[in-house]
Every structure is written in structure tokens, then in C-alpha cells.
Design an enzyme around this catalytic site. Structure first.
Site, mmCIF file in Angstrom:
data_model
loop_
_atom_site.group_PDB
_atom_site.id
_atom_site.type_symbol
_atom_site.label_atom_id
_atom_site.label_comp_id
_atom_site.label_asym_id
_atom_site.label_seq_id
_atom_site.Cartn_x
_atom_site.Cartn_y
_atom_site.Cartn_z
ATOM 1 N N LYS A 69 0.808 -1.231 0.000
ATOM 2 C CA LYS A 69 0.000 0.000 0.000
ATOM 3 C C LYS A 69 0.838 1.277 0.000
ATOM 4 C CE LYS A 69 -4.298 -1.764 1.936
ATOM 5 N NZ LYS A 69 -5.369 -1.567 2.910
ATOM 6 N N ASP A 105 -10.213 2.947 1.818
ATOM 7 C CA ASP A 105 -10.462 2.243 3.090
ATOM 8 C C ASP A 105 -11.262 3.107 4.080
ATOM 9 O OD1 ASP A 105 -9.247 -0.189 2.472
ATOM 10 O OD2 ASP A 105 -7.264 0.495 3.106
#
Ligand code: ATR
Length: 302
Positions: A69, A105
Site C-alpha cells: 500500500k 479504506d
């Protein structure tokens, strides 16, 4: 699907347990789109090559999960504001030859609350955890106008680091570090509206089974009140120990399945401009998860 569908996928390592292919391929089929979403197990030493290959292979979009990420970021052309603030990317879109990084997210978490009729604006929130998932949620809580944010973490220094960086990005936000201690929680919970567990506690299949006294290793359950909204980013078919304890106290609960679905929904909308078939996806996920023996956290499975 034709012989040359549009390609999408997910980069992770390992990638075997990801539920994203199931979600995204279901959504493509639902909309009759000629597209295919594949899992790519990209070894960390190949991540640069893999990101550059997106353009070469005309792969239209990928999700990005552990451990990539952050490491994908230098190879992107642009970052969306929330990805910059979070310091991590979970979605890449190839648009007009440009690779744009997003992080869905945090917005996925807030949208999962909205689906349950819960708002974040003006709320007083205790966030447990200071890892990647906690950071994404904390940034989105600040963007959504949370009134007060307490951050508690087993390793206090990480909570302090997170709080400091949030205060730099959101100078007007009310952010404090709280000790991960029973006394501190008991004193502060009556003045809070929401508790969010963004740690990996609760992932162990038998953690807390039959326990009556503590919601988890983190919280004394009797401090939870019916007016609290208690969220856990971990999904467990029988609810995590924290959520079970909250339910016993009469509190409202939200589990991690909604966050998993909504972070995927947001990515799908970025790529296609279409809406995710939420109830169909939820049904498919529940079916797939019922076949599993161990629960998992949202970020690891997304
Ligand atoms: P992620 O990116 O999924 O958030 P992470 O960065 O490894 O993963 O963070 C995991 C979080 O769970 C951290 O807040 C971690 O606390 P530490 O910073 O002290 O490691 C928390 N965590 C994991 N196991 C824990 C436990 N047994 N008790 C309390 N907190 C725990």
C-alpha cells in the site's frame, strides 16, 4: 466476457485469501461489463515493475493490499487527496495514460456506518489502533468532521505519532492520545458516542469465546453503554469479542464486512462510474465466508 475483456486486479503478497476478485467480478457481471478482475501475487521486489506494467498492459485498475500500500506510491503519476493524507494507496486507476492512486479504506468505513444510519459528523470517537487501517479511518473521521477523536494503541508511541500527523493535517481537529488502560477507558467512555476497533485483536478464531468480563484485551465491557455505537473492522461470523460484549450491553454494533464491501464499492465506482450491487455482493461474501474456518480483517482481505 469476450476474448479481450478490460483487465483489473489486485496486487498483494500473499494474495490467496482476497475476497476482492469475487466482489469485483460479481459487480462486473451484474452490470454486463466485459471485464475481468484477477489476483496478482506480486513479490515485494517486483512491485515497481508490476505498477509500470499496468500502463504497458493497459490494465485499467487494481486494488493494492498488504504489503504494497505504501511502496506503490512513488510509481504513480498522481495521488488523490485522501491517499496523500493517509500515506497509502489501495486503489490505482489508469486514466488517459495516467496512474492515479486512491485510498478507499477510510471512506469505505464511513459509508458502512452511513448504510447503518450512523453519522460521523459531530461525534466523539475512541479509535483503538494506530496501524494502517486505523490511520485510514482516522483521516476519514477528520475529513468527515468528527468532534473529538481519542487514539489509543498498545504501543503508545505509534498512537502519538498518528495523533501528531493528524494534527498537522487537521489543525482545527480535536485529537488526543489515550492510554490503552482500563481506568482511562472507564473514565472516558460515558462522554463518547463511538468506539472503533481498528486493531487486529479479535481475528483469532476463539479469542474471547465465553468471556464475560472483558470485551477484548482492550476494553472493559461493562463500560460500554446502550447509546454507544461500537465498530470492529475485523469480520467474524459470530461477531468479534468486542461486538459480542457491546451487544450484551445493548449497544449498536457494526462489523468489518461493510467496510470491506464499501471500500470495494468506492474502487468500482472510480473505475467504472457504476454503482456496486451492494446486497448481491454481501450475499456472495457471506456465502464465501461461511465456508472459511478463520475470520480475517478487512485490510488483509480487501
Ligand atoms: P494494519 O495495517 O492492518 O492496521 P498493523 O499496521 O500491523 O496492521 O497494525 C495492527 C494494529 O493492531 C496495531 O495498532 C497493533 O498495535 P501495536 O502498534 O502496539 O503493534 C494492534 N494490535 C495487534 N495485536 C494486538 C494485541 N494483541 N493487543 C493490542 N493491540 C494489538
Amino acid at each position: 466476457m469476450t476474448r479481450s475483456p478490460e483487465l483489473y486486479g489486485i496486487f498483494g503478497y500473499p494474495i490467496g485469501h482476497s475476497l476482492s476478485p469475487l466482489m469485483q467480478n460479481t459487480a462486473f457481471a451484474h452490470h454486463g461489463l466485459d471485464a475481468l478482475y484477477l489476483p496478482f501475487a506480486v513479490h515485494p521486489e517486483h512491485i515497481e515493475t508490476a505498477v509500470k506494467a499496468l500502463r504497458a498492459l493497459a490494465i485499467r485498475g487494481v486494488n493494492v493490499t498488504i504489503p504494497h500500500k505504501q511502496t506503490v506510491m512513488p510509481w504513480l503519476d498522481e495521488l488523490a487527496p485522501e491517499a496523500r493524507l493517509i500515506g497509502a494507496v489501495n486503489t490505482i486507476h489508469l486514466q488517459d495514460g495516467h496512474l492515479i492512486g486512491y485510498n478507499t479504506d477510510g471512506i469505505g468505513f464511513v459509508r458502512s456506518l452511513a448504510e447503518e444510519g450512523a453519522q460521523v459528523t459531530g461525534q466523539r470517537v475512541l479509535l483503538l489502533g494506530a496501524g494502517g487501517a486505523a490511520r485510514a479511518i482516522a483521516v476519514q473521521l477528520c475529513l468527515s468532521g468528527v468532534q473529538q477523536l481519542y487514539v489509543a494503541n498498545r504501543t503508545r508511541a505509534r498512537a502519538e505519532e498518528l495523533a501528531m500527523s493528524l494534527m498537522q493535517s487537521f489543525p482545527h481537529a480535536n485529537i488526543r492520545v489515550m492510554a490503552m488502560e482500563e481506568q482511562a477507558f472507564t473514565a472516558c467512555l460515558p462522554d463518547l458516542d463511538m468506539v472503533v476497533n481498528a486493531t487486529s485483536v479479535g481475528m483469532q478464531p476463539h479469542a474471547g469465546d465465553g468471556e464475560a468480563v472483558r470485551a477484548s484485551p482492550l476494553l472493559p465491557s461493562t463500560s460500554l453503554l446502550p447509546r454507544h455505537l461500537v465498530c470492529d473492522i475485523v469480520y467474524h461470523p459470530q461477531a468479534t469479542p468486542l461486538l459480542r460484549a457491546a451487544q450484551r450491553q445493548g449497544a449498536r454494533t457494526v462489523d468489518g464486512l461493510g467496510m470491506l464491501i464499501h471500500q470495494g464499492a468506492e474502487a468500482f465506482e472510480i473505475w467504472t462510474g457504476r454503482s456496486f450491487p451492494l446486497s448481491l455482493i454481501r450475499a456472495k461474501l457471506l456465502e464465501a465466508l461461511a465456508k472459511r474456518t478463520t475470520p480475517g480483517s478487512v485490510p488483509e482481505q480487501a
